[in-house]
Design an enzyme around this catalytic site. Structure first.
Site, PDB file in Angstrom:
ATOM      1  N   GLY A 112     -67.866 -20.194  45.056  1.00 31.68           N
ATOM      2  CA  GLY A 112     -68.609 -20.805  46.169  1.00 31.68           C
ATOM      3  C   GLY A 112     -67.781 -20.774  47.442  1.00 31.68           C
ATOM      4  O   GLY A 112     -66.586 -20.424  47.408  1.00 31.68           O
ATOM      5  N   LEU A 113     -68.419 -21.167  48.522  1.00 41.62           N
ATOM      6  CA  LEU A 113     -67.756 -21.168  49.828  1.00 41.62           C
ATOM      7  C   LEU A 113     -66.544 -22.099  49.849  1.00 41.62           C
ATOM      8  O   LEU A 113     -66.461 -23.019  49.035  1.00 41.62           O
ATOM      9  CB  LEU A 113     -68.744 -21.640  50.906  1.00 41.62           C
ATOM     10  CG  LEU A 113     -69.923 -20.726  51.242  1.00 41.62           C
ATOM     11  CD1 LEU A 113     -70.881 -21.452  52.192  1.00 41.62           C
ATOM     12  CD2 LEU A 113     -69.435 -19.417  51.885  1.00 41.62           C
ATOM     13  N   SER A 114     -65.673 -21.882  50.820  1.00 46.88           N
ATOM     14  CA  SER A 114     -64.573 -22.815  51.046  1.00 46.88           C
ATOM     15  C   SER A 114     -65.178 -24.190  51.380  1.00 46.88           C
ATOM     16  O   SER A 114     -66.137 -24.271  52.143  1.00 46.88           O
ATOM     17  CB  SER A 114     -63.712 -22.306  52.210  1.00 46.88           C
ATOM     18  OG  SER A 114     -62.659 -23.188  52.454  1.00 46.88           O
ATOM     19  N   ALA A 146     -66.913 -26.028  49.430  1.00 42.66           N
ATOM     20  CA  ALA A 146     -68.169 -26.296  48.708  1.00 42.66           C
ATOM     21  C   ALA A 146     -67.965 -27.361  47.631  1.00 42.66           C
ATOM     22  O   ALA A 146     -68.901 -28.053  47.243  1.00 42.66           O
ATOM     23  CB  ALA A 146     -68.710 -25.018  48.088  1.00 42.66           C
ATOM     24  N   GLY A 147     -66.728 -27.486  47.135  1.00 44.48           N
ATOM     25  CA  GLY A 147     -66.445 -28.510  46.111  1.00 44.48           C
ATOM     26  C   GLY A 147     -65.921 -27.936  44.799  1.00 44.48           C
ATOM     27  O   GLY A 147     -65.925 -28.634  43.781  1.00 44.48           O
ATOM     28  N   LYS A 148     -65.426 -26.713  44.816  1.00 36.94           N
ATOM     29  CA  LYS A 148     -64.954 -26.062  43.581  1.00 36.94           C
ATOM     30  C   LYS A 148     -63.777 -26.815  42.967  1.00 36.94           C
ATOM     31  O   LYS A 148     -63.771 -27.099  41.766  1.00 36.94           O
ATOM     32  CB  LYS A 148     -64.515 -24.607  43.864  1.00 36.94           C
ATOM     33  CG  LYS A 148     -65.595 -23.721  44.434  1.00 36.94           C
ATOM     34  CD  LYS A 148     -65.101 -22.305  44.643  1.00 36.94           C
ATOM     35  CE  LYS A 148     -64.015 -22.186  45.710  1.00 36.94           C
ATOM     36  NZ  LYS A 148     -64.447 -22.628  47.052  1.00 36.94           N
ATOM     37  N   SER A 186     -64.002 -16.286  45.290  1.00 34.81           N
ATOM     38  CA  SER A 186     -64.471 -15.057  44.640  1.00 34.81           C
ATOM     39  C   SER A 186     -65.799 -14.587  45.246  1.00 34.81           C
ATOM     40  O   SER A 186     -66.837 -14.668  44.584  1.00 34.81           O
ATOM     41  CB  SER A 186     -64.566 -15.236  43.131  1.00 34.81           C
ATOM     42  OG  SER A 186     -65.120 -16.488  42.774  1.00 34.81           O
TER      43      SER A 186
HETATM   44  S1  ADX Z   1     -60.746 -15.579  47.309  1.00 34.04           S
HETATM   45  O1  ADX Z   1     -61.688 -15.170  48.365  1.00 34.04           O
HETATM   46  O2  ADX Z   1     -59.687 -14.615  47.122  1.00 34.04           O
HETATM   47  O3  ADX Z   1     -61.418 -15.951  46.077  1.00 34.04           O
HETATM   48  P1  ADX Z   1     -59.264 -18.013  47.118  1.00 34.04           P
HETATM   49  O4  ADX Z   1     -60.204 -18.959  46.459  1.00 34.04           O
HETATM   50  O5  ADX Z   1     -58.195 -17.418  46.284  1.00 34.04           O
HETATM   51  O6  ADX Z   1     -60.104 -16.912  47.908  1.00 34.04           O
HETATM   52  O7  ADX Z   1     -58.574 -18.772  48.314  1.00 34.04           O
HETATM   53  C1  ADX Z   1     -59.347 -19.423  49.228  1.00 34.04           C
HETATM   54  C2  ADX Z   1     -58.534 -20.462  49.977  1.00 34.04           C
HETATM   55  O8  ADX Z   1     -57.676 -19.836  50.874  1.00 34.04           O
HETATM   56  C3  ADX Z   1     -59.442 -21.359  50.786  1.00 34.04           C
HETATM   57  O9  ADX Z   1     -59.695 -22.575  50.084  1.00 34.04           O
HETATM   58  C4  ADX Z   1     -58.678 -21.607  52.045  1.00 34.04           C
HETATM   59  O10 ADX Z   1     -57.932 -22.811  51.920  1.00 34.04           O
HETATM   60  C5  ADX Z   1     -57.687 -20.487  52.144  1.00 34.04           C
HETATM   61  N1  ADX Z   1     -57.986 -19.463  53.167  1.00 34.04           N
HETATM   62  C6  ADX Z   1     -57.144 -19.075  54.113  1.00 34.04           C
HETATM   63  N2  ADX Z   1     -57.674 -18.085  54.866  1.00 34.04           N
HETATM   64  C7  ADX Z   1     -58.900 -17.833  54.385  1.00 34.04           C
HETATM   65  C8  ADX Z   1     -59.931 -16.907  54.761  1.00 34.04           C
HETATM   66  N3  ADX Z   1     -59.769 -16.070  55.747  1.00 34.04           N
HETATM   67  N4  ADX Z   1     -61.071 -16.901  54.043  1.00 34.04           N
HETATM   68  C9  ADX Z   1     -61.199 -17.777  53.007  1.00 34.04           C
HETATM   69  N5  ADX Z   1     -60.277 -18.668  52.619  1.00 34.04           N
HETATM   70  C10 ADX Z   1     -59.110 -18.707  53.302  1.00 34.04           C
END
Ligand code: ADX
Length: 377
Positions: free
Chosen positions: A212-214, A216-218, A286
């Site tokens: 889910g989105l950043s 979102a509550g994961k 993801s």
């Molecule tokens: S993923 O896209 O590769 O799955 P992942 O879950 O590991 O991302 O990491 C996401 C976390 O990285 C977010 O919770 C946020 O705190 C941090 N973050 C820093 N820069 C970004 C970005 N450009 N996009 C998304 N998350 C970011």
């Protein structure tokens, strides 16, 4: 020796009626429940110093070293200690008008201790005339039966045939406070070293993948789920995007390639753990469907959880201030703003975190996990 102790301030020792064997000055004894051993410094029989005393003497025993024993603890012979058990077979003589109820808590009084106990089941009833064993669902006045008992705290129990004092007990009805049965311990049913609580049955491995989105509550749901599963005793591990990126994926950025690589690594570790019968809770944005599908295929035992909250809600929450920075152009590629998020097409569970409480979402995933584990066996 089998002495149920009562601390005795007068003699700085432990008093009680010797329930079996003999005690001698210089003997090594075992202290229960600690299991520690200690040497006897002196013995008093009815208050008089003596070299040794035999059951059923009222004795006071002083130990060479200061030890912490309280009322109801036991001083035992190291060669023949009683079983420390919360699960045993016993013979019951039912002495009440009201019938026995299985699975309902009663008070069980054993030596000087009183513990909560349930009679789990009746193994058989003995016909007093013919001594025949009869199947039985209930016990009535004067019935004699073989039963299985679970106590909420362990007892220091000897078989009744070996020790009448430490092998006998009475059962008391909690509501009426009446004695409803007399019991004789027969056999310890608890495996050595086993907890008195029932062990967690064997379970397969499973990866629970929260996407889910950043914001979102994961992580919140992942943590709640982890705790809920831990309370059940499951073998567990968690892999959280934020933490993984500080270790396993250190140096990776947020380009599509780097995110794919990050997900591949998390999937690889989750796969190893799952293969070893661990339940793995993964929280990672993801964002790419293909990456998630690939991981699912690789792992097999997999539950996809879509942690769904509208972008506006995530942006409003913005716990790390990242959305604000992304809008301001300080983060050029940010999921939901300037980088895609591809929602799952057929997630196993969806959590709408904008209109469900954390508890509701956790419960939903927890139930799906238990169902998946049941089906996997
Ligand atoms: S993923 O896209 O590769 O799955 P992942 O879950 O590991 O991302 O990491 C996401 C976390 O990285 C977010 O919770 C946020 O705190 C941090 N973050 C820093 N820069 C970004 C970005 N450009 N996009 C998304 N998350 C970011």
């Amino acid at each position: 020796v089998q002495l149920v102790v009562r601390p005795d301030a007068t003699f700085r020792g432990y008093s009680g009626t010797l329930a079996g064997g003999r005690v001698r000055t210089g003997d090594v004894v075992r202290l229960l429940p600690s299991g520690q051993e200690a040497r006897i410094a002196s013995v008093l029989d009815a208050g008089e110093p003596c070299e040794e005393a035999a059951a059923p003497a009222p004795v006071t025993v002083c130990l060479e070293e200061e030890r912490d024993l309280s009322r109801g603890d036991m001083i035992a012979c190291p060669a023949e200690p009683p079983a420390v058990t919360g699960h045993f077979r016993a013979t019951l003589i039912w002495m009440a008008q009201q019938p026995l109820r299985c699975g309902v808590p009663y008070l069980l009084k054993h030596t000087t201790r009183q513990v909560c106990a349930t009679i789990e089941r009746i193994l058989y009833r003995t016909d007093i005339q013919t001594l025949e064993r009869m199947p039985s669902q209930e016990l009535r006045l004067n019935d004699i039966a073989e039963v299985e008992i679970e106590t909420h705290h362990p007892l220091y129990l000897d078989p009744y045939d070996e020790n009448r004092l430490t092998g006998s007990f009475i059962v008391i009805d909690m509501d009426s406070n009446l004695t409803v049965a007399a019991g004789m311990a027969r056999e310890n049913l608890q495996q050595e070293g086993a907890e008195s609580t029932p062990p967690v049955p064997f379970h397969r491995g499973l990866t629970v993948w929260l996407t889910g989105l950043s914001a979102a509550g994961k992580t919140t749901i992942g943590t709640g789920l982890y705790e809920r599963l831990a309370a059940r005793g499951y073998r567990l591990e968690k892999l959280d995007g934020d933490i993984v990126r500080k270790h396993l994926s250190m140096g990776l950025g947020f380009s599509k390639e780097d995110r794919d690589e990050n997900i591949r690594r998390i999937g690889f570790v989750a796969g190893l753990l799952t293969r070893n019968n661990v339940v793995v809770v993964v929280s990672a944005i993801s964002p790419y469907r293909a990456g998630r599908d690939e991981v699912r295929q690789h792992i097999g035992s997999f539950l996809e959880v879509y942690v769904d909250a509208p972008l506006e809600v995530c942006e409003q929450r913005d716990p790390k201030g990242l959305y604000q920075r992304a809008r301001a152009g300080a983060i050029p590629v940010f999921t939901g703003i300037s980088a895609p998020y591809e929602p799952p097409e057929r997630p196993d569970v969806v959590c709408h975190t904008d209109r469900e409480t954390v508890e509701e979402s956790v419960e939903k995933v927890f139930r799906a996990v238990e169902r998946a584990l049941r089906e996997a066996v």
